[in-house]
Design an enzyme around this catalytic site. Structure first.
Site, PDB file in Angstrom:
ATOM      1  N   LYS A 168       0.853  -0.997   0.292  1.00  0.00           N
ATOM      2  CA  LYS A 168      -0.242  -0.497  -0.561  1.00  0.00           C
ATOM      3  C   LYS A 168       1.019   1.205   0.253  1.00  0.00           C
ATOM      4  O   LYS A 168       0.476   2.354  -0.589  1.00  0.00           O
ATOM      5  CB  LYS A 168      -1.451   0.084   1.280  1.00  0.00           C
ATOM      6  CG  LYS A 168      -1.897  -0.533   1.292  1.00  0.00           C
ATOM      7  CD  LYS A 168      -2.952  -0.477   2.275  1.00  0.00           C
ATOM      8  CE  LYS A 168      -4.187  -2.010   1.260  1.00  0.00           C
ATOM      9  NZ  LYS A 168      -5.527  -1.494   3.709  1.00  0.00           N
ATOM     10  N   LYS A 199      -4.155 -10.208  -6.965  1.00  0.00           N
ATOM     11  CA  LYS A 199      -5.256 -10.520  -6.079  1.00  0.00           C
ATOM     12  C   LYS A 199      -6.234  -9.999  -6.874  1.00  0.00           C
ATOM     13  O   LYS A 199      -6.263  -8.714  -7.191  1.00  0.00           O
ATOM     14  CB  LYS A 199      -4.865  -9.835  -5.393  1.00  0.00           C
ATOM     15  CG  LYS A 199      -6.207  -9.621  -3.778  1.00  0.00           C
ATOM     16  CD  LYS A 199      -6.115  -9.756  -2.491  1.00  0.00           C
ATOM     17  CE  LYS A 199      -5.964  -8.104  -2.892  1.00  0.00           C
ATOM     18  NZ  LYS A 199      -6.221  -7.650  -0.829  1.00  0.00           N
ATOM     19  N   LYS A 218     -10.848  -4.541  -3.936  1.00  0.00           N
ATOM     20  CA  LYS A 218     -11.996  -3.410  -4.256  1.00  0.00           C
ATOM     21  C   LYS A 218     -11.351  -2.097  -5.128  1.00  0.00           C
ATOM     22  O   LYS A 218     -12.614  -1.329  -5.940  1.00  0.00           O
ATOM     23  CB  LYS A 218     -12.170  -3.061  -3.251  1.00  0.00           C
ATOM     24  CG  LYS A 218     -13.154  -4.041  -2.352  1.00  0.00           C
ATOM     25  CD  LYS A 218     -13.488  -3.381  -0.695  1.00  0.00           C
ATOM     26  CE  LYS A 218     -13.735  -4.040   0.266  1.00  0.00           C
ATOM     27  NZ  LYS A 218     -12.594  -4.212   1.504  1.00  0.00           N
TER      28      LYS A 218
HETATM   29  P1  TYM Z   1     -10.590  -6.593   3.516  1.00  0.00           P
HETATM   30  O1  TYM Z   1     -11.729  -4.994   3.344  1.00  0.00           O
HETATM   31  O2  TYM Z   1      -9.574  -5.633   2.505  1.00  0.00           O
HETATM   32  O3  TYM Z   1     -10.764  -7.626   2.942  1.00  0.00           O
HETATM   33  C1  TYM Z   1     -12.284  -8.512   3.717  1.00  0.00           C
HETATM   34  C2  TYM Z   1     -12.275  -9.731   3.656  1.00  0.00           C
HETATM   35  O4  TYM Z   1     -11.656 -10.926   1.404  1.00  0.00           O
HETATM   36  C3  TYM Z   1     -10.869 -10.765   2.037  1.00  0.00           C
HETATM   37  N1  TYM Z   1     -11.054 -10.697   0.094  1.00  0.00           N
HETATM   38  C4  TYM Z   1     -10.406 -11.838  -0.692  1.00  0.00           C
HETATM   39  N2  TYM Z   1     -10.874 -13.192  -0.723  1.00  0.00           N
HETATM   40  C5  TYM Z   1     -10.513 -13.534  -1.666  1.00  0.00           C
HETATM   41  N3  TYM Z   1      -9.866 -13.462  -2.942  1.00  0.00           N
HETATM   42  C6  TYM Z   1      -9.796 -12.102  -2.684  1.00  0.00           C
HETATM   43  N4  TYM Z   1      -9.061 -11.222  -3.818  1.00  0.00           N
HETATM   44  C7  TYM Z   1      -9.675 -11.591  -2.064  1.00  0.00           C
HETATM   45  N5  TYM Z   1      -9.586 -10.168  -1.024  1.00  0.00           N
HETATM   46  C8  TYM Z   1     -10.256  -9.314  -0.464  1.00  0.00           C
HETATM   47  C9  TYM Z   1      -9.461 -10.817   2.830  1.00  0.00           C
HETATM   48  O5  TYM Z   1      -8.655 -11.355   3.003  1.00  0.00           O
HETATM   49  C10 TYM Z   1     -10.784 -10.575   3.886  1.00  0.00           C
HETATM   50  O6  TYM Z   1     -11.013 -11.677   4.869  1.00  0.00           O
HETATM   51  N6  TYM Z   1      -8.219  -6.036   7.454  1.00  0.00           N
HETATM   52  C11 TYM Z   1      -9.371  -6.590   6.482  1.00  0.00           C
HETATM   53  C12 TYM Z   1     -10.510  -6.378   7.416  1.00  0.00           C
HETATM   54  C13 TYM Z   1     -10.778  -6.578   8.626  1.00  0.00           C
HETATM   55  C14 TYM Z   1     -10.307  -7.599   9.920  1.00  0.00           C
HETATM   56  C15 TYM Z   1      -9.836  -7.246  10.874  1.00  0.00           C
HETATM   57  C16 TYM Z   1      -9.961  -9.070   9.288  1.00  0.00           C
HETATM   58  C17 TYM Z   1      -9.982  -5.132   9.858  1.00  0.00           C
HETATM   59  N7  TYM Z   1     -10.273  -6.178  10.804  1.00  0.00           N
HETATM   60  C18 TYM Z   1     -10.100  -8.242  11.744  1.00  0.00           C
HETATM   61  C19 TYM Z   1      -9.837 -10.115  10.700  1.00  0.00           C
HETATM   62  C20 TYM Z   1     -10.152  -9.819  12.008  1.00  0.00           C
HETATM   63  C21 TYM Z   1      -9.454  -6.632   5.506  1.00  0.00           C
HETATM   64  O7  TYM Z   1      -8.407  -7.701   4.285  1.00  0.00           O
HETATM   65  O8  TYM Z   1     -10.783  -6.081   4.747  1.00  0.00           O
END
Ligand code: TYM
Length: 334
Positions: free
Chosen positions: A117, A199, A202
């Site tokens: 990032k 990957k 969003k």
């Molecule tokens: P975020 O919003 O980036 O992603 C949310 C979840 O989606 C999964 N993910 C994917 N899985 C498979 N293929 C993909 N291309 C893909 N893109 C995203 C991520 O692994 C995630 O599970 N930092 C976290 C949010 C968070 C969190 C937490 C998670 C904040 N506090 C505490 C667990 C526990 C995140 O990645 O958000």
């Protein structure tokens, strides 16, 4: 919310930083549905994480409510889980501060997502970006989570949460449960349709790369039609066929079948027909979710009431943990 004495605890969250992709669905939300019946679950909307990159405030507010409606539309049951907005529960920021004091700058700066990032947002490498995994550890540890269901990209962050829990426990005495990541066997890393080495995300600026949960049927079919494949014509899962393998993984996740079943049903088919079948399968699953999300968003008061109930539940548990932590570190509490 039902009392869940003795049940193991699950924690996960998603950032309301844009429209969710089918990667978020397959890697995260979909797997939460089966867990909610067996475990005490906390599912949050991680708005505090989201502001580590520049966002338009009005859009963040809108995406927060949309994400709450989407959780429900996907089948998250607020009677069984605490569904809440992270910034509504102050203990997250408070525990993050304490955990900062047991986190080394070296280990935070080595996190893959921080480096990635920092490269992509080089004009805004802020402290929050580096502190992101520590806040995530605070999220998880506040609720005594045993398991954290996430996609593969978040594994390193959950491992840091484990390290911080163990370090804190050995410095101050047994306080935190050491959490384990729960990574799905299939679909843990859905790739971009335009660059299967990356990957699906969003925030991808290539409009054909990500399929959003909000995309209409025509858009979904078009994106799959244009998905990158390869020049031979075999529909099999293989490391040297990343585009086809990604499409097959998406198909299996949405169809609920195994890889060998998928390969068998596409044997001898051309790529065009295959891509259409994958697109249709995804669109068929998403259509009722989208319709339900729209209905829920029309009932803003009810949505707000559900989030308030989730906040109360999360507030209570998080306060108990935070008081314990404050006692352990020696804060005078009267
Ligand atoms: P975020 O919003 O980036 O992603 C949310 C979840 O989606 C999964 N993910 C994917 N899985 C498979 N293929 C993909 N291309 C893909 N893109 C995203 C991520 O692994 C995630 O599970 N930092 C976290 C949010 C968070 C969190 C937490 C998670 C904040 N506090 C505490 C667990 C526990 C995140 O990645 O958000």
């Amino acid at each position: 919310m039902e009392q869940a004495e003795g049940k193991k605890v699950i924690y996960s969250a998603i950032q309301p930083s844009g429209n969710l992709t089918i990667g978020n669905y397959v890697g995260a939300v979909r797997n939460w549905l089966t867990l909610q019946r067996e475990y005490e679950c906390y599912f949050a909307i991680a708005d505090m994480h989201a502001i580590t990159v520049k966002l338009v405030p009005a859009e963040l507010r809108r995406h927060t409510l949309e994400l709450a409606a989407l959780y429900l539309a996907c089948g998250i049951d607020p009677a069984q889980c605490a569904l809440y907005v992270q910034s509504h529960v102050p203990a997250h920021a408070e525990l993050c501060w304490v955990l900062n004091t047991v986190t080394y700058v070296g280990e935070a700066s080595r996190m893959t997502q921080f480096k990635d990032k920092s490269r992509r947002h080089s004009d805004n490498v802020n402290m929050g970006l580096m502190d992101y995994p520590v806040l995530m550890a605070a999220d998880i540890l506040l609720y005594g989570a045993n398991y954290v269901p996430v996609g593969a990209d978040q594994k390193q962050h959950v491992e840091l949460a484990r390290d911080l829990a163990e370090r804190f426990n050995s410095r101050y005495g047994e306080t935190f449960t050491v959490p384990e990541p729960l990574i799905p066997k299939g679909g843990a890393r859905i790739a971009s349709l335009q660059d299967p080495e990356r990957k699906m995300s969003k925030s991808d600026t290539n409009p054909g790369a990500s399929v959003f949960l909000s995309d209409d049927r025509d858009t979904i079919l078009r994106k799959f039609r244009r998905a990158v494949t390869d020049s031979d014509n075999r529909i099999v899962f293989s490391e040297d066929k990343p585009g086809i393998s990604n499409l097959l993984s998406i198909y299996c996740a949405f169809k609920g079948c195994t890889m060998s079943e998928a390969e068998a049903s596409f044997a001898g088919m051309g790529y065009g027909e295959f891509k259409l079948a994958v697109g249709e399968t995804v669109a068929d699953v998403l259509a009722p979710v989208q319709a339900r999300q729209r209905e829920l968003l029309a009932e803003k008061k009810e949505l707000a009431a559900l989030l308030e109930a989730g906040r109360e539940r999360a507030f209570y548990t998080s306060r108990k943990t935070l008081s314990k932590v404050y006692r352990k570190v020696g804060f005078y509490q009267g």
